[in-house]
Design a protein around this motif. Structure first.
Motif, PDB file in Angstrom:
ATOM      1  N   ASP A 168       0.814  -1.212   0.000  1.00  9.66           N
ATOM      2  CA  ASP A 168       0.000   0.000   0.000  1.00  9.66           C
ATOM      3  C   ASP A 168       0.852   1.268   0.000  1.00  9.66           C
ATOM      4  O   ASP A 168       0.353   2.355   0.283  1.00  9.66           O
ATOM      5  N   ASP A 169       2.141   1.138  -0.308  1.00  9.82           N
ATOM      6  CA  ASP A 169       3.031   2.299  -0.255  1.00  9.82           C
ATOM      7  C   ASP A 169       2.561   3.420  -1.165  1.00  9.82           C
ATOM      8  O   ASP A 169       2.627   4.593  -0.799  1.00  9.82           O
ATOM      9  N   GLY A 170       2.084   3.072  -2.370  1.00  7.54           N
ATOM     10  CA  GLY A 170       1.633   4.097  -3.301  1.00  7.54           C
ATOM     11  C   GLY A 170       0.446   4.857  -2.754  1.00  7.54           C
ATOM     12  O   GLY A 170       0.428   6.091  -2.750  1.00  7.54           O
ATOM     13  N   LEU A 171      -0.544   4.142  -2.248  1.00  4.90           N
ATOM     14  CA  LEU A 171      -1.739   4.778  -1.726  1.00  4.90           C
ATOM     15  C   LEU A 171      -1.412   5.665  -0.524  1.00  4.90           C
ATOM     16  O   LEU A 171      -1.914   6.788  -0.408  1.00  4.90           O
ATOM     17  N   LEU A 172      -0.565   5.186   0.386  1.00  2.00           N
ATOM     18  CA  LEU A 172      -0.210   5.969   1.559  1.00  2.00           C
ATOM     19  C   LEU A 172       0.622   7.186   1.179  1.00  2.00           C
ATOM     20  O   LEU A 172       0.505   8.239   1.806  1.00  2.00           O
ATOM     21  N   SER A 173       1.450   7.057   0.158  1.00  2.00           N
ATOM     22  CA  SER A 173       2.222   8.207  -0.317  1.00  2.00           C
ATOM     23  C   SER A 173       1.300   9.278  -0.885  1.00  2.00           C
ATOM     24  O   SER A 173       1.493  10.476  -0.641  1.00  2.00           O
ATOM     25  N   TRP A 174       0.300   8.865  -1.638  1.00  2.00           N
ATOM     26  CA  TRP A 174      -0.663   9.839  -2.178  1.00  2.00           C
ATOM     27  C   TRP A 174      -1.390  10.549  -1.036  1.00  2.00           C
ATOM     28  O   TRP A 174      -1.548  11.770  -1.059  1.00  2.00           O
ATOM     29  N   ALA A 175      -1.820   9.779  -0.040  1.00  2.00           N
ATOM     30  CA  ALA A 175      -2.527  10.372   1.094  1.00  2.00           C
ATOM     31  C   ALA A 175      -1.613  11.340   1.848  1.00  2.00           C
ATOM     32  O   ALA A 175      -2.025  12.439   2.231  1.00  2.00           O
ATOM     33  N   PHE A 176      -0.359  10.925   2.059  1.00  2.00           N
ATOM     34  CA  PHE A 176       0.582  11.777   2.775  1.00  2.00           C
ATOM     35  C   PHE A 176       0.814  13.079   2.024  1.00  2.00           C
ATOM     36  O   PHE A 176       0.836  14.163   2.627  1.00  2.00           O
ATOM     37  N   MET A 177       0.970  13.008   0.714  1.00  2.00           N
ATOM     38  CA  MET A 177       1.225  14.222  -0.063  1.00  2.00           C
ATOM     39  C   MET A 177       0.001  15.133  -0.102  1.00  2.00           C
ATOM     40  O   MET A 177       0.130  16.354  -0.137  1.00  2.00           O
ATOM     41  N   MET A 178      -1.206  14.549  -0.068  1.00  2.00           N
ATOM     42  CA  MET A 178      -2.415  15.380   0.018  1.00  2.00           C
ATOM     43  C   MET A 178      -2.448  16.128   1.347  1.00  2.00           C
ATOM     44  O   MET A 178      -2.816  17.307   1.413  1.00  2.00           O
ATOM     45  N   ILE A 179      -2.065  15.433   2.424  1.00  2.00           N
ATOM     46  CA  ILE A 179      -2.003  16.076   3.740  1.00  2.00           C
ATOM     47  C   ILE A 179      -0.975  17.199   3.731  1.00  2.00           C
ATOM     48  O   ILE A 179      -1.216  18.298   4.249  1.00  2.00           O
ATOM     49  N   MET A 180       0.179  16.940   3.132  1.00  2.00           N
ATOM     50  CA  MET A 180       1.232  17.955   3.058  1.00  2.00           C
ATOM     51  C   MET A 180       0.802  19.153   2.222  1.00  2.00           C
ATOM     52  O   MET A 180       1.080  20.312   2.568  1.00  2.00           O
ATOM     53  N   LEU A 181       0.120  18.887   1.107  1.00  2.00           N
ATOM     54  CA  LEU A 181      -0.388  19.988   0.283  1.00  2.00           C
ATOM     55  C   LEU A 181      -1.346  20.857   1.084  1.00  2.00           C
ATOM     56  O   LEU A 181      -1.299  22.094   1.009  1.00  2.00           O
ATOM     57  N   SER A 182      -2.215  20.221   1.839  1.00  2.34           N
ATOM     58  CA  SER A 182      -3.155  20.969   2.670  1.00  2.34           C
ATOM     59  C   SER A 182      -2.410  21.825   3.686  1.00  2.34           C
ATOM     60  O   SER A 182      -2.701  23.011   3.849  1.00  2.34           O
ATOM     61  N   LEU A 183      -1.456  21.225   4.375  1.00  4.39           N
ATOM     62  CA  LEU A 183      -0.683  21.951   5.377  1.00  4.39           C
ATOM     63  C   LEU A 183       0.027  23.162   4.784  1.00  4.39           C
ATOM     64  O   LEU A 183      -0.028  24.268   5.325  1.00  4.39           O
ATOM     65  N   ILE A 184       0.680  22.942   3.656  1.00  4.23           N
ATOM     66  CA  ILE A 184       1.494  24.002   3.073  1.00  4.23           C
ATOM     67  C   ILE A 184       0.644  25.052   2.364  1.00  4.23           C
ATOM     68  O   ILE A 184       0.721  26.252   2.675  1.00  4.23           O
ATOM     69  N   VAL A 185      -0.200  24.617   1.439  1.00  5.30           N
ATOM     70  CA  VAL A 185      -0.964  25.562   0.615  1.00  5.30           C
ATOM     71  C   VAL A 185      -1.986  26.335   1.446  1.00  5.30           C
ATOM     72  O   VAL A 185      -2.051  27.569   1.392  1.00  5.30           O
TER      73      VAL A 185
END
Length: 397
Positions: free
Chosen positions: A366-383
């Protein structure tokens, strides 16, 4: 955990919070995440790992208790209806709607399954109000939004854990996805957690008046914050809700007392927990920066961007429909207010804790799915963190 590394992170947090008091154009979480990404370059720090146990057992109880204890009691009474609605019903509706939206987009772009889309959705519904509340409380006419967002966040943490448990069970095949199961699980864990928090805080509130030395009184609140969480989890109910309820009820008990000794106790508690909050937050956000190196990937980047946008759009639709459907709320919240509450739904600590709880659960598949979720969280935090203050200024202070 290496004490030297932890002290380095704590020192970074001190300088960031001390030098960036206003946190407007460059919110502290963003600077701390950037600092963590810089530290990750060095092997000495890159070996550090942020685990679910560290966040859940050491960080979350204190942060949840602080937010609950410091939440204004008068606003809680006045806004109980909208806070409860946004933190429970709206979050559940958002989770389902977002899950189907992510599935529609993900099927075309990365072939994500419905179960995978629902899992990502459950990771994107918790909100972290730290940056938003800091900005809104600096103005003269946006305190009501800060209190609404903070109150919603208090409740949706508990709701999110229940939804995540259901969706992750669906994804990993340990249970089927039924509305009846969701409702039963939610009421059991939520009401059970509330009862635990109520009982423990009642005993502590009675005991705290039997102690005359303020140091021991503050010490007792530490036991309350962590004890209510651990006992709730041990009993199979929501430790998150138990901690929130215990903080709210202790604040209510102490607010009702106007003796000089009670005022001194409230001041001591405010000072102690006021120090603990930025200290713990600095550790979490620096760790997020360090961990980001392992999760960031280019595959599925378009899906990540679309997923982030969908999380904002779906939240906005649910908020708009909910607030406009109730006359008192429609009068109290302008379209600009709804926009700020929508954009203020920044992802953070709880989302990361839930994500870490399933990392490696299926042997890396599930590394791909968790990476996508993590990057969405990071985008939210940053943007959202970087643009919230300019948005607030544009909509009018």
């Amino acid at each position: 955990m290496d004490a030297y590394k932890l002290m380095t992170i704590a020192a970074i947090g001190f300088f960031v919070f001390a030098l960036d008091k206003n946190q407007k154009k460059f919110p502290a979480p963003i600077i701390l995440i950037a600092a963590g990404m810089f530290l990750a370059v060095f092997p000495y720090f890159s070996s550090m790992e942020l685990t679910k146990e560290f966040i859940f057992h050491w960080i979350l109880p204190a942060l949840l208790f602080t937010s609950a204890y410091q939440f204004p009691q008068d606003q809680l009474k006045r806004k109980a209806a909208i806070i409860v609605t946004l933190g429970t019903v709206c979050i559940a509706i958002t989770a389902v709607m977002l899950g189907f939206a992510l599935y529609a987009a993900g099927q075309l772009l990365v072939g994500v399954s419905l179960a995978g889309a629902m899992l990502i959705s459950s990771l994107l519904i918790p909100t972290d109000p730290v940056t938003v509340v800091s900005i809104l409380t600096q103005g003269n006419d946006k305190h009501h939004l800060a209190e609404t967002i903070e109150g919603e966040s208090l409740l949706n943490d508990g709701t999110s854990v229940v939804i995540f448990s259901l969706f992750s069970g669906y994804y990993f095949g340990s249970q089927s996805l039924h509305i009846g199961t969701f409702i039963l699980d939610f009421f059991y864990t939520a009401l059970g957690g509330a009862i635990v928090g109520l009982l423990i805080s009642w005993f502590v509130a009675k005991g705290i008046h039997k102690i005359t030395f303020h140091v021991y009184q503050v010490w007792l609140t530490i036991l309350l914050a962590y004890g209510s969480f651990y006992i709730g989890e041990a009993l199979g109910v929501s430790g998150v809700i138990a901690t929130v309820v215990s903080g709210l009820l202790l604040a209510k008990e102490l607010t009702n007392k106007e003796e000089e000794e009670e005022k001194e106790l409230r001041r001591d508690l405010k000072n102690f927990w006021g120090i603990m909050e930025p200290f713990l937050l600095s550790i979490v956000f620096v760790f997020i920066g360090i961990e980001s190196i392992d999760f960031i990937q280019m595959d599925g980047l378009l899906f990540v961007i679309i997923g982030f946008l969908l999380s904002v759009i779906v939240r906005g639709i649910v908020l708009l429909a909910t607030i406009k459907s109730v006359k008192p709320w429609r009068k109290s919240y302008t379209n600009g207010d709804i926009t700020l509450v929508t954009w203020g739904g920044i992802k953070g600590t709880m989302s990361l804790a839930l994500l870490l709880s399933i990392t490696g659960q299926s042997g890396g598949s599930d590394d791909g799915l968790l990476s996508w979720a993590f990057m969405m969280i990071m985008l939210s935090l940053i943007v959202q963190s970087l643009t919230f203050y300019p948005l607030k200024e544009k909509l009018g202070d």
